[in-house]
Design a protein around this motif. Structure first.
Motif, PDB file in Angstrom:
ATOM      1  N   LEU A 256      22.762 -13.917  83.976  1.00 56.60           N
ATOM      2  CA  LEU A 256      22.628 -15.170  84.629  1.00 56.60           C
ATOM      3  C   LEU A 256      22.328 -14.970  85.961  1.00 56.60           C
ATOM      4  O   LEU A 256      22.188 -16.118  86.701  1.00 56.60           O
ATOM      5  N   GLY A 257      22.729 -13.865  86.611  1.00 57.18           N
ATOM      6  CA  GLY A 257      22.434 -13.983  87.967  1.00 57.18           C
ATOM      7  C   GLY A 257      23.463 -14.293  88.767  1.00 57.18           C
ATOM      8  O   GLY A 257      23.451 -14.449  89.881  1.00 57.18           O
ATOM      9  N   GLU A 258      24.601 -14.642  88.104  1.00 58.98           N
ATOM     10  CA  GLU A 258      25.818 -15.404  88.694  1.00 58.98           C
ATOM     11  C   GLU A 258      26.925 -13.911  89.322  1.00 58.98           C
ATOM     12  O   GLU A 258      27.755 -13.583  88.429  1.00 58.98           O
ATOM     13  N   ASP A 259      26.563 -13.379  90.228  1.00 61.33           N
ATOM     14  CA  ASP A 259      27.516 -12.324  90.972  1.00 61.33           C
ATOM     15  C   ASP A 259      28.410 -12.698  92.007  1.00 61.33           C
ATOM     16  O   ASP A 259      29.142 -11.881  92.547  1.00 61.33           O
ATOM     17  N   ASP A 260      28.884 -13.941  92.052  1.00 61.24           N
ATOM     18  CA  ASP A 260      29.715 -14.531  92.903  1.00 61.24           C
ATOM     19  C   ASP A 260      31.343 -14.088  92.750  1.00 61.24           C
ATOM     20  O   ASP A 260      32.012 -14.135  93.441  1.00 61.24           O
ATOM     21  N   ARG A 261      31.548 -13.966  91.381  1.00 60.78           N
ATOM     22  CA  ARG A 261      32.826 -13.550  90.974  1.00 60.78           C
ATOM     23  C   ARG A 261      33.071 -12.328  90.777  1.00 60.78           C
ATOM     24  O   ARG A 261      34.256 -11.720  90.564  1.00 60.78           O
ATOM     25  N   ILE A 262      32.018 -11.410  91.091  1.00 61.85           N
ATOM     26  CA  ILE A 262      32.265  -9.856  90.899  1.00 61.85           C
ATOM     27  C   ILE A 262      32.809  -9.266  92.225  1.00 61.85           C
ATOM     28  O   ILE A 262      32.623  -9.712  93.509  1.00 61.85           O
ATOM     29  N   ASP A 263      33.888  -8.245  91.998  1.00 63.53           N
ATOM     30  CA  ASP A 263      34.516  -7.678  93.029  1.00 63.53           C
ATOM     31  C   ASP A 263      33.455  -7.320  93.919  1.00 63.53           C
ATOM     32  O   ASP A 263      32.456  -6.824  93.961  1.00 63.53           O
ATOM     33  N   ALA A 264      34.041  -7.367  95.437  1.00 61.07           N
ATOM     34  CA  ALA A 264      33.143  -7.304  96.307  1.00 61.07           C
ATOM     35  C   ALA A 264      32.903  -5.559  96.468  1.00 61.07           C
ATOM     36  O   ALA A 264      31.568  -5.163  96.795  1.00 61.07           O
ATOM     37  N   ALA A 265      33.821  -4.657  96.386  1.00 62.30           N
ATOM     38  CA  ALA A 265      33.804  -3.374  96.300  1.00 62.30           C
ATOM     39  C   ALA A 265      32.732  -2.868  94.968  1.00 62.30           C
ATOM     40  O   ALA A 265      31.940  -2.110  95.415  1.00 62.30           O
ATOM     41  N   THR A 266      32.684  -3.540  93.998  1.00 60.08           N
ATOM     42  CA  THR A 266      31.596  -3.318  92.930  1.00 60.08           C
ATOM     43  C   THR A 266      30.315  -3.755  93.447  1.00 60.08           C
ATOM     44  O   THR A 266      29.416  -3.013  93.000  1.00 60.08           O
ATOM     45  N   VAL A 267      30.144  -4.794  93.743  1.00 60.31           N
ATOM     46  CA  VAL A 267      28.741  -5.168  94.497  1.00 60.31           C
ATOM     47  C   VAL A 267      28.486  -4.213  95.457  1.00 60.31           C
ATOM     48  O   VAL A 267      27.029  -3.732  95.423  1.00 60.31           O
ATOM     49  N   ASP A 268      29.152  -3.662  96.499  1.00 60.19           N
ATOM     50  CA  ASP A 268      28.760  -2.578  97.402  1.00 60.19           C
ATOM     51  C   ASP A 268      28.399  -1.418  96.637  1.00 60.19           C
ATOM     52  O   ASP A 268      27.317  -0.750  97.248  1.00 60.19           O
ATOM     53  N   ASP A 269      28.829  -1.080  95.687  1.00 62.28           N
ATOM     54  CA  ASP A 269      28.562   0.267  94.842  1.00 62.28           C
ATOM     55  C   ASP A 269      27.237  -0.013  94.216  1.00 62.28           C
ATOM     56  O   ASP A 269      26.265   1.009  94.345  1.00 62.28           O
ATOM     57  N   PHE A 270      27.051  -1.417  93.635  1.00 58.49           N
ATOM     58  CA  PHE A 270      25.567  -1.348  93.284  1.00 58.49           C
ATOM     59  C   PHE A 270      24.516  -1.221  94.023  1.00 58.49           C
ATOM     60  O   PHE A 270      23.452  -0.797  93.893  1.00 58.49           O
ATOM     61  N   LYS A 271      25.157  -1.864  95.475  1.00 62.58           N
ATOM     62  CA  LYS A 271      23.876  -1.916  96.474  1.00 62.58           C
ATOM     63  C   LYS A 271      23.567  -0.489  96.790  1.00 62.58           C
ATOM     64  O   LYS A 271      22.622  -0.106  97.163  1.00 62.58           O
ATOM     65  N   ARG A 272      24.587   0.289  97.128  1.00 62.20           N
ATOM     66  CA  ARG A 272      24.383   1.627  97.838  1.00 62.20           C
ATOM     67  C   ARG A 272      23.842   2.647  96.782  1.00 62.20           C
ATOM     68  O   ARG A 272      23.174   3.638  97.152  1.00 62.20           O
ATOM     69  N   SER A 273      24.021   2.333  95.360  1.00 59.73           N
ATOM     70  CA  SER A 273      23.566   3.095  94.541  1.00 59.73           C
ATOM     71  C   SER A 273      22.099   2.725  93.882  1.00 59.73           C
ATOM     72  O   SER A 273      21.383   3.357  93.030  1.00 59.73           O
ATOM     73  N   GLY A 274      21.586   1.755  94.573  1.00 54.86           N
ATOM     74  CA  GLY A 274      20.289   1.182  94.149  1.00 54.86           C
ATOM     75  C   GLY A 274      20.235   0.382  92.898  1.00 54.86           C
ATOM     76  O   GLY A 274      19.134   0.471  92.249  1.00 54.86           O
TER      77      GLY A 274
END
Length: 788
Positions: A223-241
């Protein structure tokens, strides 16, 4: 007979001219000054008349006359697109909320997009009866689902320079800084309300039968709703592409169609009815997922393919891309400035150009029967690798331009998750679909999908954690982006040509040769344009993007962070009586966006206490409450706000993240030692990272900042049993100790100096070097000390 898909075919050439001209005009329309509605309407009439006249007098299908006619038709539709875009923007801007800034206000409206939660701040967009408005508030804020009505009270302000363009894309001109937000219990009605209820049932289904972290990931994937995902996990996804997996895009639409067609066939639905159902699913899925720029593009392209199939006519992929660009820009001409829109088109164009050739190279030469190795797992792996490599490379220059960095880990990370992504999405989509009927169980679907989501998150963590995962590669100018694409296209063509010849696959496809030639010429032109004509000049050094000054305030801390594109931020002010105002004025600072008091001790808060009322300070930010400086702030009319772990202070491109303490410690439930409750901050500017530890020694404060460039050593260099472990985790390239000369405390201690020496970290001390200045640019950073 010419194929109707070829550009030279009369059946499609004029459509390309119309769509191409209209798309160009729409893309240029944001440059039209506001208030030119009359001119736009006149241009609309002229463009429409010229276009209809040219269509009526269309020449033959051959010769120079046809080329001139197509050019004139494109120009006429460009004028038409320019006028339509200007009128559309006037309509969008006319729906913005307008109120007196700097004064209290209350807004009642419906949430229109997924709220963004970052570093203790919540930002959302709402639609009120008086227009569209952005709202921001500090945590805690309840879950704010799209379509719910909220009542927010606070103060109106104009957008900061860095957010003006972003908010303008949504027709928003003001921000309400809310002190209080509450849900009223009401929901939207009408078609939007129907979509909201479909989304709500899908969210509920995806959150059932799997642990909460995996459920939050499933909501993000589907659904594209990433507001409740842990910030560290979001950062992992960004850094890993892998961040694209959390942003609903073309991949979701393709997988939705691939899932729906066989399921509908399984229950006996005829072909044409299946296609109509797929079209309806796309029309529902796009608004359910928020109608972002990338999903709009994918929805238009998917719908174009379905309509072409229903009409029994083949479809040109390039025509579909152009149609998607035209439709998305017609909806909102400012969409072209959205990073998601740009990356979405770059990825799909890269896949169309390069995925096939890369796949063929990976498959190698055909066997004796002409097909060996071209089916089964090997072909599937080559297909996935081709798409992944093509999409990653084609978006890299834009990533560097928009985010000043590219993910080095992107290709291996995406290849490792390829086997899991399609099953994960299909299971999630099935769960969301089955969840529309609440009495049907979804747990078997979400349980398995949750396991796959955990696998993807683990890959993101493994490949996003290393320091090398993300490389700082800034491309600040459009010319740099074009040059990067030119070099990239040429390099890919050369490499693929070499690989094909070595593998006996022949020459690269003919269609990429003109692109490679154009890339080579484009790179040459841009390189020549960047050279100075006079022989005595050289290329100028880049201007500083961030200046950090660790001020020499004796036995205390005062650190100035001054971004080139924002207002300065001061972290602590040293002890009283050190004439902090004069020091700031000597640094060319005439006002502060924020002053941060890490903890209420005189060697940190005293200077700021004296500064308030005598020097412009926009905000006072603090951890534990200190009556002295809070009283001074109230007397000076400075807005004071408590911050804690998860909060973020922004000014221009500068990001200051609060790593410690948690909110419970700030509220008085933590240790009695004020040093252990001091704010620990991570300052970031592009790829530069500096850890500001105040007096919070690592032995008592559990933080993991990741790799950093500069460490401000805690508590003036006092003994710290946790320093060794912190240095192992953070690997700083420089340590700065803010300390006074000849103090009775013995700072910095021999133990701290020895630990830094063991890790081979260079040290600068304010008692020996005076002010320590760090100038950060897009090319790196350098240090200057007052003693030279």
């Amino acid at each position: 007979m010419a194929s109707p898909l070829r550009m030279g075919s009369p059946g499609i050439a004029w459509r390309f001219a119309v769509l191409g001209g209209g798309t160009a005009g729409l893309a240029l329309s944001p440059a039209v000054p506001a208030g030119c509605a009359g001119l736009a309407r006149g241009l609309l009439v002229v463009g429409l008349a010229a276009g209809l006249g040219l269509v009526a007098v269309r020449p033959g299908d051959h010769g120079a006359a046809r080329g001139v006619w197509l050019t004139l038709l494109a120009l006429a539709t460009a004028a038409l697109g320019l006028a339509l875009g200007a009128l559309r923007l006037a309509a969008i801007d006319g729906g913005a909320f307008h109120g007196p800034t700097g004064r209290p206000a209350t807004a009642l409206g419906f949430v229109t997009a997924v709220p963004r939660r970052s570093r203790g701040q919540v930002r959302m967009r709402i639609q009120t009866t008086d227009g569209r408005l952005a709202v921001e508030a500090s945590e805690p804020v309840p879950d704010l689902a799209i379509g719910r009505q909220v009542k927010a009270s606070g103060t109106l302000r104009e957008p900061e320079p860095w957010e003006t363009g972003y908010l303008a894309r949504y027709g928003i001109r003001q921000v309400l800084v809310a002190d209080r937000i509450r849900l009223t219990g009401r929901r939207r009605e009408g078609p939007a309300g129907v979509i909201d209820r479909i989304r709500d049932r899908a969210e509920l289904a995806l959150g059932s039968g799997t642990p909460e972290p995996e459920a939050e990931l499933l909501r993000g994937f589907v659904l594209g709703e990433d507001d409740r995902i842990d910030a560290a996990t979001v950062d992992d996804f960004k850094r890993s592409g892998l961040a694209h997996l959390l942003a609903v895009s073309g991949e979701n639409v393709m997988l939705l169609a691939l899932l729906a067609v066989p399921l509908l066939a399984l229950v006996g639905v005829p072909l044409r009815a299946r296609l109509v159902c797929v079209l309806a699913l796309i029309a529902i899925y796009v608004p359910v997922t928020g109608s972002g720029a990338s999903i709009q593009r994918a929805g238009v392209m998917g719908a174009a393919g379905v309509v072409a199939a229903l009409a029994g006519r083949p479809r040109s992929r390039w025509y579909a891309i152009l149609l998607a660009a035209f439709v998305t820009l017609a909806i909102n001409p400012r969409t072209s400035g959205d990073a998601g829109w740009q990356l979405s088109f770059a990825a799909v164009i890269g896949i169309m150009l390069w995925a096939g050739p890369i796949r063929e190279v990976l498959l190698g030469p055909r066997g004796a029967n002409g097909e060996q190795g071209r089916f089964g797992w090997r072909r599937g792996l080559a297909e996935g690798a081709g798409v992944t490599i093509a999409a990653t490379l084609s978006t890299a220059p834009l990533m560097a331009h928009d985010f000043d960095a590219v993910s080095v880990a992107s290709v291996p990370a995406n290849l490792l998750v390829v086997p899991a992504v399609a099953p994960l999405m299909w299971l999630g989509m099935l769960a969301a679909l089955v969840g529309q009927l609440p009495w049907l169980p979804v747990q078997p679907l979400t349980g398995l999908a949750g396991l796959l989501a955990a696998y993807v998150a683990q890959i993101a963590h493994w490949l996003g954690s290393p320091r090398w995962a993300r490389a700082s590669v800034p491309l600040p100018t459009p010319a740099g982006v074009l040059a990067a694409y030119a070099v990239l296209a040429l390099a890919l063509w050369v490499l693929l040509a070499w690989a094909r010849r070595r593998g006996g696959l022949g020459s690269p496809p003919a269609r990429v040769k003109p692109l490679a030639v154009a890339a080579c010429l484009g790179a040459l032109v841009l390189a020549l344009a960047g050279l100075r004509s006079s022989s005595g000049t050289t290329i100028a050094e880049p201007s500083a993007g961030l200046r950090v000054v660790v001020l020499d305030v004796g036995q205390g801390d005062a650190i100035l962070l001054d971004p080139a594109d924002g207002q300065p931020v001061l972290v602590d002010g040293g002890p009283p009586g050190d004439d902090l105002r004069r020091q700031l004025e000597d640094e060319g600072v005439s006002g502060l966006a924020a002053a941060v008091v890490t903890h209420d001790q005189s060697d940190h808060a005293g200077g700021i206490d004296e500064l308030l009322g005598s020097f412009p300070v926009h905000r006072l930010l603090y951890g534990e409450r200190g009556q002295d400086f809070l009283g001074a702030a109230r007397g000076a009319g400075v807005r004071a706000m408590s911050i804690a772990e998860g909060s973020e202070v922004d000014s221009g491109s500068l990001r200051i993240q609060v790593l410690w303490p948690p909110g419970a410690v700030v509220e008085g439930a933590g240790p009695s030692d004020p040093n252990q409750a001091a704010l620990v901050l991570l300052a970031r500017w592009r790829g530069f990272r500096m850890l500001l530890t105040a007096d919070a020694e690592a032995e008592a404060v559990p933080i993991d900042p990741g790799p950093i460039d500069v460490l401000k050593v805690a508590h003036h260099g006092s003994d710290d049993d946790g320093l060794d472990a912190l240095l192992n985790r953070s690997v700083p390239r420089l340590a700065v100790i803010s300390v006074g000369a000849h103090t009775p405390y013995g700072h910095p201690t021999p133990g701290t100096l020895a630990t830094l020496a063991e890790h081979r970290v260079p040290i600068l001390r304010t008692d020996e070097s005076g002010d320590v200045t760090i100038d950060v640019t897009s090319r790196g950073w350098r240090v200057e000390a007052a003693d030279g």
